[in-house]
Design a protein around this motif. Sequence first.
Motif, short mmCIF file in Angstrom:
data_model
loop_
_atom_site.label_atom_id
_atom_site.label_comp_id
_atom_site.label_asym_id
_atom_site.label_seq_id
_atom_site.Cartn_x
_atom_site.Cartn_y
_atom_site.Cartn_z
N GLY A 111 0.80 -1.22 0.00
CA GLY A 111 0.00 0.00 0.00
C GLY A 111 0.83 1.26 0.00
N GLY A 112 2.06 1.17 -0.53
CA GLY A 112 2.91 2.35 -0.57
C GLY A 112 3.44 2.76 0.78
N GLY A 113 3.42 1.84 1.75
CA GLY A 113 4.00 2.14 3.06
C GLY A 113 3.01 2.25 4.19
N LEU A 114 1.84 1.61 4.05
CA LEU A 114 0.89 1.61 5.16
C LEU A 114 1.42 0.79 6.33
CD1 LEU A 114 -2.49 1.34 3.25
CD2 LEU A 114 -1.70 3.26 4.63
N TYR A 115 2.19 -0.24 6.02
CA TYR A 115 2.91 -0.98 7.05
C TYR A 115 4.12 -1.64 6.40
CZ TYR A 115 -0.56 -4.38 5.31
OH TYR A 115 -1.39 -5.14 4.52
N HIS A 116 5.08 -2.02 7.24
CA HIS A 116 6.38 -2.45 6.75
C HIS A 116 6.84 -3.74 7.44
CE1 HIS A 116 6.22 1.85 5.94
NE2 HIS A 116 7.25 1.76 5.14
N GLU A 117 7.33 -4.69 6.67
CA GLU A 117 8.06 -5.82 7.24
C GLU A 117 9.49 -5.36 7.51
OE1 GLU A 117 6.98 -8.58 8.25
OE2 GLU A 117 5.15 -9.05 7.15
N VAL A 118 9.99 -5.68 8.70
CA VAL A 118 11.34 -5.25 9.05
C VAL A 118 12.30 -6.43 9.22
CG1 VAL A 118 10.61 -3.07 10.08
CG2 VAL A 118 10.72 -5.14 11.50
N ARG A 119 11.77 -7.63 9.34
CA ARG A 119 12.55 -8.87 9.32
C ARG A 119 11.57 -10.00 9.05
NH1 ARG A 119 9.28 -10.41 12.29
NH2 ARG A 119 9.25 -10.56 14.54
N LEU A 120 12.07 -11.18 8.74
CA LEU A 120 11.22 -12.30 8.36
C LEU A 120 11.31 -13.40 9.41
CD1 LEU A 120 12.14 -12.58 4.56
CD2 LEU A 120 10.37 -11.17 5.63
N LEU A 121 10.17 -14.00 9.70
CA LEU A 121 10.17 -15.19 10.54
C LEU A 121 9.28 -16.25 9.90
CD1 LEU A 121 7.47 -15.83 12.52
CD2 LEU A 121 8.24 -13.70 13.56
N TYR A 122 9.65 -17.48 10.17
CA TYR A 122 8.95 -18.62 9.57
C TYR A 122 8.46 -19.57 10.66
CZ TYR A 122 11.33 -17.23 5.24
OH TYR A 122 11.80 -16.54 4.15
N ASN A 123 7.31 -20.17 10.43
CA ASN A 123 6.90 -21.32 11.22
C ASN A 123 7.49 -22.57 10.59
OD1 ASN A 123 5.39 -20.01 13.18
ND2 ASN A 123 3.49 -20.15 12.03
N VAL A 124 8.18 -23.35 11.40
CA VAL A 124 8.88 -24.54 10.94
C VAL A 124 8.54 -25.69 11.88
CG1 VAL A 124 10.74 -23.20 9.91
CG2 VAL A 124 10.94 -23.95 12.29
N ILE A 125 9.22 -26.80 11.72
CA ILE A 125 9.05 -27.95 12.61
C ILE A 125 10.29 -28.04 13.49
CG2 ILE A 125 8.75 -30.45 12.75
CD1 ILE A 125 7.49 -30.31 9.94
N GLY A 126 10.08 -27.97 14.80
CA GLY A 126 11.18 -28.11 15.75
C GLY A 126 11.21 -29.51 16.32
N LEU A 127 12.41 -30.04 16.56
CA LEU A 127 12.59 -31.41 17.06
C LEU A 127 13.49 -31.42 18.28
CD1 LEU A 127 13.58 -33.09 13.66
CD2 LEU A 127 11.28 -32.92 14.59
N ASN A 128 13.18 -32.29 19.22
CA ASN A 128 14.12 -32.62 20.28
C ASN A 128 14.84 -33.89 19.85
OD1 ASN A 128 15.22 -33.93 22.71
ND2 ASN A 128 14.26 -32.23 23.80
N ARG A 129 16.13 -33.79 19.57
CA ARG A 129 16.90 -34.90 19.02
C ARG A 129 16.95 -36.10 19.97
NH1 ARG A 129 20.56 -30.72 18.11
NH2 ARG A 129 22.00 -31.66 19.63
N GLN A 130 16.74 -35.85 21.24
CA GLN A 130 16.78 -36.96 22.21
C GLN A 130 15.50 -37.78 22.20
OE1 GLN A 130 17.66 -34.86 25.85
NE2 GLN A 130 19.85 -34.72 25.40
#
Length: 314
Positions: A111-130
């Motif tokens: 929208g020409g600057g109505l709001y701004h992303e300043v960094r990116l985050l992702y939803n991923v799959i986290g694992l406990n290796r144990q």
Amino acid sequence: MGAQRLLGALLFLGLSLAQGTLTLYTSEVLADVNALVEAFRREKPGVEVKVFRSGTGEVVAKVRAELQAGNPQADLLWFANEDFLKELASKGLLRRIPPTVPGYPVQYAPGGGLYHEVRLLYNVIGLNRQRIARPPALWQDLLRPEYRGLLAMPDPNFSGAALATVGTLGGRFGMEFFARLKESGLKVEQSNPVLQQKLARGEYGVAITTDFGLRQEIAKGAPLEMVYPRDGAILVPTPVAVPAWSKSPELASRFLRFLLSPEAQAIFAERGYYPVMPGAPRPKGAPERVVALQGHFADAATLERFNALFGLRR
């Protein structure tokens, strides 16, 4: 006298912009926000930054309540609910801040600057290796019998990132996907930080959660790893906006632009996020490229179905 008056005006303007109070409403992790606020205040020592921090659902509810009472307080909004910002924009309640920072990708300023992303985050799959011997590669791999009783995700009523998980995966696979995860024992925790700490302790083996939070736990020595699913990690919109009612719009705009500065972008990378500015460093150990699914937040009807399925109440 004319030149002196002009100089005096410029000095006064600079002083006024370097002083004052800024109120930020956010769902971002408080330690990360504080690191950014401290860096900003080193540049603008006369500025006081007040922070209200909670889950996205509670932040949005607070803004709605203040608007209804006719007394909104926030100078800056920063949370994972782009749909709410679109709603405010449609009512003329967001200031347009042109994306003038050199090199800033314009696609991150809708929208020409109505709001701004300043960094990116992702939803991923986290694992406990144990607790997990064979990691999943795709989202639907979470339905494997070997993960039964080991699964968890955050509450989409509290977490905006989780709301994006429900909207995105529900839209892609249908709500039957979550019904089958429920049958496999999927538990719902309040927030990503709580979930990640329990995952690190081994209370869960697999979690749908944020990549940056997993990196922060791994940096503390937790036996965790993350999987960016081959069919796409969920890119969660978490934009920053300056509302039209801001009492300190110039200061708010300065803070927004500071978040795109090399210093702030480096702080994001250090704390596990992907920066948006070209040339900024990636988080330690992060893949250069991520196959991404654009996150879509669950609508009210979808959230109601999820709540009914898991016995949650808003």
